[in-house]
Scaffold this active site. Structure first.
Site, PDB file in Angstrom:
ATOM      1  N   ASP A 120      64.514  33.133  24.030  1.00 31.46           N
ATOM      2  CA  ASP A 120      63.538  34.153  24.390  1.00 31.46           C
ATOM      3  C   ASP A 120      62.253  33.853  23.626  1.00 31.46           C
ATOM      4  OD1 ASP A 120      63.697  37.187  25.615  1.00 31.46           O
ATOM      5  OD2 ASP A 120      62.219  36.957  24.018  1.00 31.46           O
ATOM      6  N   LEU A 121      61.146  33.922  24.322  1.00 34.36           N
ATOM      7  CA  LEU A 121      59.870  33.637  23.653  1.00 34.36           C
ATOM      8  C   LEU A 121      59.416  34.869  22.881  1.00 34.36           C
ATOM      9  CD1 LEU A 121      57.929  31.755  26.461  1.00 34.36           C
ATOM     10  CD2 LEU A 121      59.343  30.823  24.645  1.00 34.36           C
ATOM     11  N   ASP A 125      60.554  35.902  30.150  1.00 35.33           N
ATOM     12  CA  ASP A 125      60.376  34.743  29.264  1.00 35.33           C
ATOM     13  C   ASP A 125      61.706  34.345  28.650  1.00 35.33           C
ATOM     14  OD1 ASP A 125      60.681  37.020  27.794  1.00 35.33           O
ATOM     15  OD2 ASP A 125      59.083  36.595  26.368  1.00 35.33           O
TER      16      ASP A 125
END
Ligand code: C2E
Ligand code: CA
Ligand code: CA
Length: 627
Positions: free
Chosen positions: A242-243, A285
């Site tokens: 996950d960004l 994301d």
């Protein structure tokens, strides 16, 4: 041609059998009348040829896909048709010279009926059929026409007419046959196109159109398949990435930039993983990976770290350069879980754990996480069952103003005393309630209690109340807060709402709208835990906070860390310049207090001054905030 060869392979053996049967019949009626070489030997030879050819035909397997073979085959049929027509006609005509009128009649009958039968057998291949018509009926008509016998002349004329009709029938039959084959061919082509289209469709349904990676559906299908196919003793791992800080990129640079970032992120991950590993964008994301096989946990962590590092490097987008970081969670089969759901949930939990405790790193799901998961779900259960309006309460911790030596305000902090689990810290149950969507209810219960408490104090002390990220992005919660304040006859100016940056990461536009709404109605807004989130300055710039609360992690090392002293000094100066309040949280010692005073800080909160308590230090308060 293929259809012709196919049809003829079935019909030509029939043709030979017909020839044989009719020839035997003719030989029988001429036996003893015609010479033996014609009725016995010639028939045996012709019959043998027929049988051998019929068997050869029924065994022959032509490669229908080979056009050259088909052409050769058809040419051979034409040559054979000529040979057979010539041989049998010659034989029959010779027979005509023997016997009486009945027997001659049989010859005429033999020739006409046999030729019609043969033509039907060859009807799918007009060149051969027409050759037979020309050779057999031509000879027949000429021979009988010039016989001088009226009956035979009549038969010849009759046969000539029949021949013309037969030719006509062959042509129209063939036209139909060809049309049918064309239609069949078109249908087959259409069928192929349909299959190809549906194959493409299926592929598209499994691909994320933005990044070209697999999509969520493909990821779970592959995960199910991998679990089903993995043998005992084999291992594989699921990774979730996950960004961190993607949302601000979207907000500041726009969605096209966010898309560009995601595409590049996908490419970087792909470059580290190689082309064989399943890499999917699960949505937003978030990326999912199925890793197989691997040596040991160390190898997984190393790979996970490499993936995180790949995403840490700045991204050059068309609108500018941005930087994000990535956290990663890993779960291994079969150690951690044996089902695809179990693996996914645990990788997700490891990711959640990474984001919370060590953002930017790879975390492998371990045994102690299992206790945490269980603990979380216990809390979730307890939250559901609890009578929150009696179990929840508020404690108050003052914020002191060093310059005046008086209380500036009090912060309301939630306490939950559960019958089974005892006292649970808000730092533990709020994240769970956020995750499960129960937080809105908690906020309402707590805020009601706050307003009741405030009305009971009989002074005008300002109070700050913590809002969760979820509260601040929901407009109806915010409207409800203002309505409640008014209903309780409380001056909104007495209230400060504390929000953290996670709210803006979730939905910047909605958070901004809510903050404006609260401010328009007189309440103040504090940015809580300042310094531990992302791109904080942008929020300070865009959101007009009234208070900035510097996180305890900057205050604790103040005494012996020059860097944190500089940072705190900068933040204090910035607040002074912006004309907003700056509260330093978590002051526990007099050294910290003195250092802060030295740096120009004025408002402080911490155990050094007062711990949170059910009843705020009312004496001190009453003096300061006499209503
Ligand atoms: P926060 O908003 O940063 O609250 C400050 C936390 O620091 C409180 O922990 C407080 O008791 C603690 N604290 C204050 N001074 C000191 C100190 O000198 N040393 C140390 N070590 N700690 C100090 P608490 O009450 O456990 O709350 C933890 C977090 O839970 C809060 O952090 C806040 O994020 C959340 N929370 C608490 N009450 C509420 C609430 O009513 N609503 C929401 N949404 N969140 C709440
Ligand atoms: Ca707070
Ligand atoms: Ca705080």
């Amino acid at each position: 041609m293929r259809a012709q060869v196919n049809a003829l392979s079935r019909q030509i053996p029939v043709l030979y059998m017909l020839l044989l049967a009719n020839a035997v019949a003719l030989a029988y009626t001429h036996y003893g009348v015609a010479p033996d070489w014609m009725t016995i030997y010639a028939v045996v030879i012709l019959g043998a040829i027929c049988i051998v050819r019929a068997i050869a035909w029924s065994r022959a397997r032509v490669d229908l896909d080979n056009v050259d073979a088909c052409i050769k085959h058809l040419k051979r049929i034409r040559v054979l048709a000529i040979a057979v027509a010539v041989l049998f006609t010659a034989w029959a005509i010779t027979m005509f010279g023997y016997g009486d009128a009945y027997q001659q009649g049989h010859v005429a009958y033999f020739i006409s009926i046999t030729v019609v039968g043969c033509i039907f057998c060859l009807v799918n291949f007009p060149p051969a059929a027409l050759l037979v018509v020309v050779i057999v009926l031509g000879t027949f008509v000429l021979f009988f026409g010039f016989s001088g016998n009226e009956v035979y002349v009549a038969i010849a004329v009759n046969m000539a007419l029949v021949s013309v009709m037969i030719v006509q029938i062959i042509r129209s039959f063939y036209a139909n046959f060809a049309g049918l084959i064309d239609t069949q061919h078109d249908l087959e082509a259409q069928h192929k196109t349909t299959i190809e289209l549906s194959r493409q469709n299926e592929a598209l349904a499994l691909i994320d159109p933005l990044t070209g990676l697999s999509n969520r559906r493909a990821f779970f299908a592959k995960l199910d398949e991998t679990v089903a196919q993995t043998n005992k003793g084999d291992r594989f791992a699921v990774a979730m990435i996950d960004l961190d800080g993607f949302k601000p990129v979207n907000d500041v640079h726009g969605h096209p930039a966010g898309d560009e970032l995601l595409m590049q992120a996908g490419e970087r991950l792909r470059a580290v993983l190689g082309s064989d590993t399943l890499l999917a964008r699960l949505g937003g994301d978030e990326f999912g990976i199925i890793l197989r096989p691997y040596e040991d946990a160390m190898e997984l962590i190393e790979l996970g770290t490499k993936l995180c590092q790949a995403l840490n490097r700045p991204f050059v987008l068309s609108g500018g350069t941005v930087q994000v970081s990535a956290s990663l969670g890993l779960a291994t089969y079969p150690i951690v879980a044996r089902s695809s759901n179990g693996l996914f949930e645990r990788a997700d939990f490891a990711l959640y754990h990474a984001k919370k405790n060590c953002p930017g790193e790879a975390v492998l799901f371990a045994a102690h996480h299992e206790t945490l998961i269980r603990h979380d779900s216990q809390i979730e259960q307890a939250l559901r069952k609890a009578d929150l309006s009696t179990e929840l309460s508020l404690h108050y911790q003052p914020v002191f103003d060093i310059e005046t030596g008086l209380v500036n305000s009090v912060e309301a902090l939630a306490r939950w005393d559960n019958v089974q689990m005892g006292r649970i810290s808000p730092g533990t149950f709020f994240p769970v309630a956020e995750k499960t969507g129960q937080v809105g209810f908690l906020t309402r219960v707590l805020f009601e209690k706050l307003l009741v408490d405030m009305a009971s104090w009989g002074n005008e002390v300002p109070v700050s109340f913590n809002l969760s990220a979820r509260d601040i992005v929901l407009s109806d919660t915010v409207e409800w807060l203002i309505d409640e304040i008014k209903d309780h006859g409380i001056d909104p100016k007495r209230l400060t709402f504390e929000v953290t940056e996670t709210a803006f990461l979730r939905d910047f536009a909605a958070a901004r709208t809510s903050i404006r709404y609260l401010r328009e109605h007189g309440a103040r807004i504090a940015l809580d835990d300042f310094g531990i989130g992302y791109s904080s300055l942008r929020y300070v710039h865009e959101l007009e906070f009234d208070v900035l609360k510097v996180d305890r992690s900057f205050v604790t090392p103040l005494a012996n860390n020059k860097r944190s002293r500089r940072i705190v000094k900068t933040v204090i100066d910035m607040c002074i310049n912006l004309g907003i309040d700056c509260v330093l949280e978590g002051v526990e010692t007099d050294t910290q207090r003195d250092t802060i005073i030295g740096l120009g800080g004025r408002l402080m909160q911490g155990y050094y001054f007062a711990r949170p308590s059910r009843v705020p230090a009312m004496d001190a308060l009453t003096e300061t905030f006499q209503s």
